[in-house]
Design an enzyme around this catalytic site. Structure first.
Site, short mmCIF file in Angstrom:
data_model
loop_
_atom_site.label_atom_id
_atom_site.label_comp_id
_atom_site.label_asym_id
_atom_site.label_seq_id
_atom_site.Cartn_x
_atom_site.Cartn_y
_atom_site.Cartn_z
N SER A 132 0.83 -1.21 0.00
CA SER A 132 0.00 0.00 0.00
C SER A 132 0.86 1.25 0.00
O SER A 132 1.93 1.28 0.58
CB SER A 132 -0.91 0.04 1.22
OG SER A 132 -1.62 1.27 1.23
N LYS A 186 -4.24 -6.82 3.73
CA LYS A 186 -4.32 -5.71 2.77
C LYS A 186 -5.77 -5.41 2.41
O LYS A 186 -6.16 -4.25 2.26
CB LYS A 186 -3.51 -6.04 1.51
CG LYS A 186 -3.63 -4.99 0.39
CD LYS A 186 -3.00 -3.66 0.77
CE LYS A 186 -3.51 -2.45 0.02
NZ LYS A 186 -3.37 -2.43 -1.41
N HIS A 189 -7.23 -3.48 5.21
CA HIS A 189 -6.66 -2.13 5.11
C HIS A 189 -7.50 -1.30 4.14
O HIS A 189 -7.89 -0.17 4.44
CB HIS A 189 -5.21 -2.23 4.61
CG HIS A 189 -4.62 -0.93 4.11
ND1 HIS A 189 -4.97 -0.38 2.89
CD2 HIS A 189 -3.74 -0.07 4.65
CE1 HIS A 189 -4.32 0.75 2.71
NE2 HIS A 189 -3.56 0.97 3.76
N ASN A 190 -7.81 -1.87 2.99
CA ASN A 190 -8.58 -1.13 1.99
C ASN A 190 -10.02 -0.89 2.45
O ASN A 190 -10.60 0.15 2.16
CB ASN A 190 -8.58 -1.87 0.65
CG ASN A 190 -7.26 -1.73 -0.08
OD1 ASN A 190 -6.23 -1.49 0.56
ND2 ASN A 190 -7.26 -1.87 -1.38
N GLU A 193 -9.86 1.94 4.65
CA GLU A 193 -9.62 3.11 3.78
C GLU A 193 -10.95 3.62 3.19
O GLU A 193 -11.23 4.82 3.22
CB GLU A 193 -8.65 2.68 2.69
CG GLU A 193 -8.32 3.70 1.64
CD GLU A 193 -7.47 3.08 0.53
OE1 GLU A 193 -6.42 2.46 0.82
OE2 GLU A 193 -7.86 3.18 -0.65
P1 NDP Z 1 -1.54 -0.60 -13.81
O1 NDP Z 1 -2.86 -0.59 -14.49
O2 NDP Z 1 -0.74 0.63 -13.80
O3 NDP Z 1 -0.66 -1.77 -14.40
C1 NDP Z 1 -1.16 -3.05 -14.59
C2 NDP Z 1 -0.04 -3.92 -15.09
O4 NDP Z 1 -0.54 -5.24 -15.23
C3 NDP Z 1 0.49 -3.48 -16.44
O5 NDP Z 1 1.87 -3.65 -16.41
C4 NDP Z 1 -0.19 -4.47 -17.37
O6 NDP Z 1 0.54 -4.73 -18.55
C5 NDP Z 1 -0.17 -5.70 -16.50
N1 NDP Z 1 -1.12 -6.72 -16.97
C6 NDP Z 1 -2.47 -6.64 -16.92
N2 NDP Z 1 -3.00 -7.77 -17.43
C7 NDP Z 1 -1.98 -8.56 -17.78
C8 NDP Z 1 -1.88 -9.85 -18.36
N3 NDP Z 1 -2.98 -10.57 -18.64
N4 NDP Z 1 -0.67 -10.34 -18.60
C9 NDP Z 1 0.44 -9.63 -18.30
N5 NDP Z 1 0.43 -8.41 -17.75
C10 NDP Z 1 -0.77 -7.88 -17.50
O7 NDP Z 1 -1.85 -1.12 -12.34
P2 NDP Z 1 -1.11 -0.85 -10.96
O8 NDP Z 1 0.36 -0.88 -11.16
O9 NDP Z 1 -1.73 0.34 -10.32
O10 NDP Z 1 -1.59 -2.10 -10.11
C11 NDP Z 1 -0.93 -3.35 -10.11
C12 NDP Z 1 -1.44 -4.14 -8.93
O11 NDP Z 1 -1.14 -3.41 -7.74
C13 NDP Z 1 -2.95 -4.34 -8.93
O12 NDP Z 1 -3.26 -5.56 -8.34
C14 NDP Z 1 -3.43 -3.20 -8.04
O13 NDP Z 1 -4.68 -3.48 -7.47
C15 NDP Z 1 -2.32 -3.18 -7.00
N6 NDP Z 1 -2.18 -1.92 -6.27
C16 NDP Z 1 -2.30 -0.71 -6.89
C17 NDP Z 1 -2.16 0.47 -6.15
C18 NDP Z 1 -2.27 1.81 -6.79
O14 NDP Z 1 -2.37 2.80 -6.06
N7 NDP Z 1 -2.23 1.93 -8.13
C19 NDP Z 1 -1.89 0.42 -4.71
C20 NDP Z 1 -1.71 -0.90 -4.19
C21 NDP Z 1 -1.88 -2.03 -4.94
P3 NDP Z 1 0.25 -3.88 -19.91
O15 NDP Z 1 0.94 -2.57 -19.72
O16 NDP Z 1 0.89 -4.69 -20.94
O17 NDP Z 1 -1.23 -3.77 -20.05
#
Ligand code: NDP
Length: 472
Positions: A132, A186, A189-190, A193
């Site tokens: 988080s 987690k 936590h959410n 939140e």
């Molecule tokens: P983003 O949308 O920024 O990124 C998602 C990523 O997942 C991209 O790299 C995407 O690749 C990849 N992806 C999605 N589907 C596939 C697939 N089928 N195969 C391979 N790669 C895939 O998301 P976040 O970075 O924000 O979130 C990532 C995780 O972290 C999630 O579970 C989210 O819930 C969690 N999270 C997010 C927070 C936030 O504040 N953003 C905080 C805490 C946790 P591509 O670019 O190729 O589509």
């Protein structure tokens, strides 16, 4: 800088907001990291951004795995759900026994259990880790909630401890328990939140429509509150929000934002899990419901014309009303944490996580979205009584809530009279009153159940179950 040997310490799949920033965070702390993303533009962007750091972009999963030191550690930060399974399936042919997969996304805890079971059969270690802190946290120091085999965690502990936020020299990370313990924590936590955000939003509404405060005045009030016992990340960003200009219109941005809040599911999962474990979490449930209500824009439009009743302004001294609002918010936030921690206590027993809630409070003090000064009190409560079932039974926190309960009652009363919805504050007060009532009207519910369905009831004067023929 490309490390020529297959010697990178950590691999990252998913270079979105969280993955990219966590890679840069790890590399800034001296760890060598290889990163892969399905769409190559993000790999290229990482190469550019990580110049001068020991980071290598890989163009395929196979290349990524080939770059890693054995036994390998591969972290996943991809969209929660089927994407996690699909990436694990892509990784498996290239991994060996003893390698480690770390799912650091917001996965549903039951999915984590299923994946751990599947991977255990292949000899691949699996950790389900909650992270988080959003974009900034991932880059500069998140709160990290790891669950899974403790030996597997020990392998990545130095990395996690280095990249996590630190409070008073203590890292905001510690192994929490087996299986899906990390993802469950987690999720809660959410849920907390969601609830705290709802309570703050209601307080804003009462300031705006009840007291008629301007954005500047709302900013000043939240900013002032943030310097006291309500000090928290969410209140801090809230005060900043009210000062932000919209570049397009020159007005305050807050007034240009549509009042529709969608959700990704973690709040809903918290409520569902609480219902399954029969733990009351009404403020969290309500926060989920109000997001759902916010989405009903056309129905709300129509209802605003049909169910007309003008908002009545609050009566009384504005300064006094702000003091009451502040106390109401503070007590409702404590009541919300009490619900979340009670859920964790129950889940710990049911799912055999053996959670130490003092540790949970400790690692939530920094890096994460719900970080707050209050967590010091919560930590102290669990230090005092390790198996505390409800924070409202802690002498310090109960005293704090009772010191503000009259303010909470006044604010809820004013909200009812004015017609401004404050359901989060209302159910928090109802939870407090329900919890502190030794007598419950559930005797009537038992009588009704026995009347129409012969469900039986217990008596206060003698043990056993009883049934009555209610009609002559
Ligand atoms: P983003 O949308 O920024 O990124 C998602 C990523 O997942 C991209 O790299 C995407 O690749 C990849 N992806 C999605 N589907 C596939 C697939 N089928 N195969 C391979 N790669 C895939 O998301 P976040 O970075 O924000 O979130 C990532 C995780 O972290 C999630 O579970 C989210 O819930 C969690 N999270 C997010 C927070 C936030 O504040 N953003 C905080 C805490 C946790 P591509 O670019 O190729 O589509």
């Amino acid at each position: 800088m490309k490390n020529q040997k297959a010697d990178y310490e950590v691999g990252m799949v998913g270079l979105g907001v969280m993955g990219r920033n966590l890679v840069l965070n790890m590399a800034s702390h001296g760890f060598s990291v290889a990163g892969y993303n399905r769409h190559p533009d993000k790999v290229e962007a990482l190469r550019q951004e990580a110049k001068g750091l020991n980071v290598c972009g890989a163009d395929s999963i196979e290349e990524l795995v080939g770059l890693l030191r054995k036994p390998r550690a591969v972290m996943l930060l991809v969209t929660a759900g089927p994407s996690v399974d699909s990436v694990i399936d892509d990784l498996l042919p290239h991994l060996e026994k003893g390698d480690l997969i770390i799912d650091a996304g917001n996965s549903y805890f039951k999915d984590t259990n299923r994946r751990a079971e599947k991977l255990a059969k292949t000899g691949i270690n699996f950790l389900g880790v909650g992270v988080s802190g959003g974009e900034e946290g991932a880059r500069l120091g998140p709160s990290i909630m790891p669950g899974g085999p403790q030996e597997a965690y020990e392998r990545v502990r130095p990395v996690f401890e280095a990249v996590a936020a630190h409070v008073n020299g203590e890292p905001c990370v510690e192994w929490l328990g087996h299986g899906s313990a990390g993802h469950f924590v987690k999720m809660v936590h959410n849920g907390i939140e969601y609830a705290v955000m709802q309570l703050i939003a209601e307080t804003y509404d009462l300031m705006k429509r009840g007291l008629g405060l301007t954005n500047d005045e709302v900013h000043d009030a939240f900013s002032d509150w943030n310097s006291g016992e309500l000090n928290s990340y969410l209140l801090e960003i809230t005060s900043h929000i009210f000062a932000k200009q919209d570049e397009k219109t020159g007005k305050r941005l807050i007034d240009e934002i549509l009042g529709v809040a969608r959700q990704k599911g973690t709040g809903m999962w918290t409520s569902e899990s609480a219902m399954q474990l029969q733990v009351p979490t009404p403020t969290i449930d309500l926060a989920v419901a109000m997001r759902d209500m916010s989405v009903l824009t056309s129905e709300r439009e129509e209802a605003s014309r049909l169910l007309l009743r003008p908002i009545r302004h609050f009566t009384g001294d504005r300064k006094d009303l702000l003091v009451e609002l502040r106390g109401a918010l503070y007590s409702a936030i404590i009541i919300t944490y009490a619900q979340g921690m009670a859920l964790l206590a129950a889940a710990s027993v049911k799912y055999e996580y053996h959670l130490d809630l003092e540790i949970v409070a400790r690692i939530w003090r920094g890096g994460c979205i719900i970080r707050a000064s209050l967590l010091e009190d919560i930590r102290a409560a669990f230090l005092l009584k390790h198996d505390l079932t409800n924070l409202l039974l802690d002498p310090n926190l109960s005293q704090k809530v009772m010191a503000q309960q009259e303010n909470l009652r006044k604010v809820v009363g004013q909200a009812c009279a004015s017609g401004i919805p404050a359901p989060g504050l209302m159910v928090s007060l109802a939870y407090l009153d329900g919890f502190r009532s030794a007598w419950s009207p559930a005797n009537l519910i038992q009588a009704q159940r026995d009347y129409f369905g012969a469900h039986t009831y217990e008596r206060i004067d003698v043990k056993g179950t009883f049934h009555t023929e209610w009609e002559d």
